[in-house]
Design a protein around this motif. Structure first.
Motif, PDB file in Angstrom:
ATOM      1  N   GLU A  32       0.832  -1.199   0.000  1.00 37.80           N
ATOM      2  CA  GLU A  32       0.000   0.000   0.000  1.00 37.80           C
ATOM      3  C   GLU A  32       0.873   1.259   0.000  1.00 37.80           C
ATOM      4  O   GLU A  32       0.580   2.220  -0.718  1.00 37.80           O
ATOM      5  N   ASP A  33       1.957   1.249   0.770  1.00 40.75           N
ATOM      6  CA  ASP A  33       2.871   2.387   0.776  1.00 40.75           C
ATOM      7  C   ASP A  33       3.521   2.575  -0.594  1.00 40.75           C
ATOM      8  O   ASP A  33       3.681   3.707  -1.062  1.00 40.75           O
ATOM      9  N   GLN A  34       3.887   1.491  -1.241  1.00 42.96           N
ATOM     10  CA  GLN A  34       4.483   1.583  -2.574  1.00 42.96           C
ATOM     11  C   GLN A  34       3.487   2.161  -3.574  1.00 42.96           C
ATOM     12  O   GLN A  34       3.851   2.984  -4.413  1.00 42.96           O
ATOM     13  N   MET A  35       2.242   1.739  -3.507  1.00 44.03           N
ATOM     14  CA  MET A  35       1.236   2.237  -4.438  1.00 44.03           C
ATOM     15  C   MET A  35       0.926   3.712  -4.179  1.00 44.03           C
ATOM     16  O   MET A  35       0.678   4.479  -5.114  1.00 44.03           O
ATOM     17  N   ASN A  36       0.941   4.122  -2.924  1.00 42.09           N
ATOM     18  CA  ASN A  36       0.666   5.525  -2.605  1.00 42.09           C
ATOM     19  C   ASN A  36       1.800   6.441  -3.039  1.00 42.09           C
ATOM     20  O   ASN A  36       1.573   7.614  -3.328  1.00 42.09           O
ATOM     21  N   ASN A  37       3.021   5.945  -3.083  1.00 44.22           N
ATOM     22  CA  ASN A  37       4.177   6.770  -3.432  1.00 44.22           C
ATOM     23  C   ASN A  37       4.665   6.535  -4.845  1.00 44.22           C
ATOM     24  O   ASN A  37       5.724   7.035  -5.214  1.00 44.22           O
ATOM     25  N   ASP A  38       3.923   5.810  -5.655  1.00 41.86           N
ATOM     26  CA  ASP A  38       4.366   5.461  -7.000  1.00 41.86           C
ATOM     27  C   ASP A  38       3.662   6.339  -8.045  1.00 41.86           C
ATOM     28  O   ASP A  38       2.918   5.857  -8.884  1.00 41.86           O
ATOM     29  N   PHE A  39       3.897   7.626  -7.971  1.00 41.77           N
ATOM     30  CA  PHE A  39       3.356   8.535  -8.970  1.00 41.77           C
ATOM     31  C   PHE A  39       4.396   9.605  -9.248  1.00 41.77           C
ATOM     32  O   PHE A  39       5.216   9.932  -8.397  1.00 41.77           O
ATOM     33  N   THR A  40       4.358  10.138 -10.431  1.00 37.72           N
ATOM     34  CA  THR A  40       5.322  11.173 -10.777  1.00 37.72           C
ATOM     35  C   THR A  40       4.837  12.503 -10.233  1.00 37.72           C
ATOM     36  O   THR A  40       3.675  12.882 -10.401  1.00 37.72           O
ATOM     37  N   LYS A  41       5.725  13.204  -9.585  1.00 36.61           N
ATOM     38  CA  LYS A  41       5.384  14.490  -9.008  1.00 36.61           C
ATOM     39  C   LYS A  41       5.611  15.573 -10.056  1.00 36.61           C
ATOM     40  O   LYS A  41       6.550  15.492 -10.841  1.00 36.61           O
TER      41      LYS A  41
END
Length: 56
Positions: A32-41
């Motif tokens: 869940e942490d990986q999915m929440n932080n896996d986006f380009t800023k």
């Protein structure tokens, strides 16, 4: 029947189930942490302003 063997196997089975449940919860949190932080800023804060200007 051999009661000591059945008791040992039963305890081992319960310990395995507890281990798997705990491990699953830990892996779920990590996933869940990986999915929440896996986006380009965006490069800058006002990146959407440029898009709005092009659309208008």
């Amino acid at each position: 029947m051999n009661w000591p063997v059945l008791i040992i196997v039963g305890i081992a089975a319960i310990a395995l189930i507890v281990f798997l449940v705990v491990r699953n919860n830990k892996d779920e949190k990590v996933f869940e942490d990986q999915m929440n932080n896996d986006f380009t800023k965006p490069k800058e804060e006002n990146a959407d302003d440029e898009i709005d200007k092009i659309v208008k």
